[in-house]
Motif scaffolding. Structure first.
Motif, short mmCIF file in Angstrom:
data_model
loop_
_atom_site.label_atom_id
_atom_site.label_comp_id
_atom_site.label_asym_id
_atom_site.label_seq_id
_atom_site.Cartn_x
_atom_site.Cartn_y
_atom_site.Cartn_z
N LYS A 152 0.84 -1.21 0.00
CA LYS A 152 0.00 0.00 0.00
C LYS A 152 0.87 1.25 0.00
CE LYS A 152 -4.11 -2.11 2.02
NZ LYS A 152 -4.95 -2.29 3.23
N GLU A 155 2.33 1.81 -3.43
CA GLU A 155 1.28 2.40 -4.29
C GLU A 155 1.15 3.89 -3.99
OE1 GLU A 155 -2.34 0.32 -3.40
OE2 GLU A 155 -1.63 -1.60 -4.20
N TYR A 182 -5.80 -9.34 -0.19
CA TYR A 182 -5.84 -8.00 -0.80
C TYR A 182 -5.50 -8.04 -2.29
CZ TYR A 182 -4.37 -3.22 -1.98
OH TYR A 182 -4.23 -1.99 -2.59
N SER A 185 -7.95 -9.87 -4.66
CA SER A 185 -9.30 -9.29 -4.81
C SER A 185 -9.23 -7.86 -5.37
CB SER A 185 -10.01 -9.28 -3.45
OG SER A 185 -9.26 -8.51 -2.53
N SER A 186 -8.01 -7.32 -5.52
CA SER A 186 -7.89 -5.94 -6.01
C SER A 186 -8.04 -5.87 -7.53
CB SER A 186 -6.52 -5.36 -5.62
OG SER A 186 -6.30 -4.16 -6.36
N GLN A 188 -6.91 -3.67 -9.28
CA GLN A 188 -5.71 -2.99 -9.80
C GLN A 188 -4.58 -3.97 -10.11
OE1 GLN A 188 -4.94 0.32 -6.85
NE2 GLN A 188 -4.92 1.43 -8.79
N TYR A 189 -4.80 -5.26 -9.78
CA TYR A 189 -3.74 -6.27 -10.02
C TYR A 189 -4.30 -7.49 -10.73
CZ TYR A 189 -0.94 -3.64 -6.62
OH TYR A 189 -0.24 -2.66 -5.96
#
Ligand code: 77Q
Ligand code: MG
Length: 214
Positions: A152, A155, A182, A185-186, A188-189
């Motif tokens: 995080k 990022e 994380y 389920s993101s 962004q990945y």
């Protein structure tokens, strides 16, 4: 005084590996850890997966969190194109000292910047201290409860760009459940699990490769 395991690992490198030959350094460490004393290097089996990911990305900038004795540092740095840079972070000064000598024995000191300290302190300083814009590859191999907060932080500090890859060791053993939850389920990945084994054992472990989608 008693020697430490990292010191005995370094002695095995200096005895059995050829100066300037990274592959012989990797082999000497694997031999030592498989037949003499287990140590928490990524190891030969997961190391081959690491090699294939590095070769596929051909990264110009790499961040490694968790140097230990420099085994994965040597594997990664030996595959980097000329002028590429690897910044590796180690919290423990004794490990850092051994790693510097292992990296030097492999002849890779020009490609590697070893920084001593904590990820939480250093990640926000990467741009100003090392002139890094973004990392093409981040290899997470440090405290398992720091993978998520540091991802995080990375990022938030704008250290990732579209296509940057996070590669995480030990997502099964010792395990990084909050990180896996994380990252998988993101939106962004895009993540992929490479099933393998805990270094030098038959215990299941694996690497999680996650591509940042921007
Ligand atoms: O703990 C592991 N690694 C982390 C070591 C400490 C890192 C400290 N550190 C470095 C940079 C840095 C920056 N900021 C903060 C802290 C930082 C590890 C453990 C096992 C393992 C052990 C026993 C067992 F029974 C099974 C498995 C296997 C692995 O492959 C591992 O990687
Ligand atoms: Mg590890």
């Amino acid at each position: 005084t008693q020697s430490t395991r990292p010191q005995r690992l370094l002695s095995a490198v200096q005895k059995n590996a050829t100066r300037g030959d990274p592959r012989s350094v990797v082999q000497a460490i694997d031999q030592f850890c498989r037949h003499k004393e287990w140590a928490m290097n990524v190891g030969d089996e997961k190391g081959c997966i690491l090699d294939s990911v590095v070769s596929e990305i051909n990264p110009a900038t790499v961040l490694e969190l968790g140097t230990y004795c420099g085994y994965s540092t040597v594997r990664i740095a030996s595959l980097l194109p000329p002028h590429a840079k690897l910044i590796t972070l180690e919290f423990n000064p004794n490990y850092a000292s051994i790693a510097r000598q292992v990296i030097a024995w492999a002849g890779l000191e020009d490609k590697v910047q070893l920084v001593e300290g904590a990820s939480g302190d250093w990640i926000p300083k990467m741009k100003e201290q090392f002139g890094v814009k973004t990392f093409d590859l981040v290899f997470l191999d440090h405290w398992k409860d720091r993978y998520l907060p540091d991802t995080k932080l990375i990022e938030e500090c704008g250290l990732l760009t579209k296509g940057s890859v996070l590669l995480a060791d030990n997502v099964i053993c010792p395990g990084t459940p909050d990180y896996l939850e994380y990252i998988r389920s993101s939106p962004q990945y895009e993540s992929q699990y490479f099933k393998s084994h805990l270094e030098y054992t038959k215990v299941e472990d694996g690497l999680e490769k996650s591509v940042f989608l921007g």
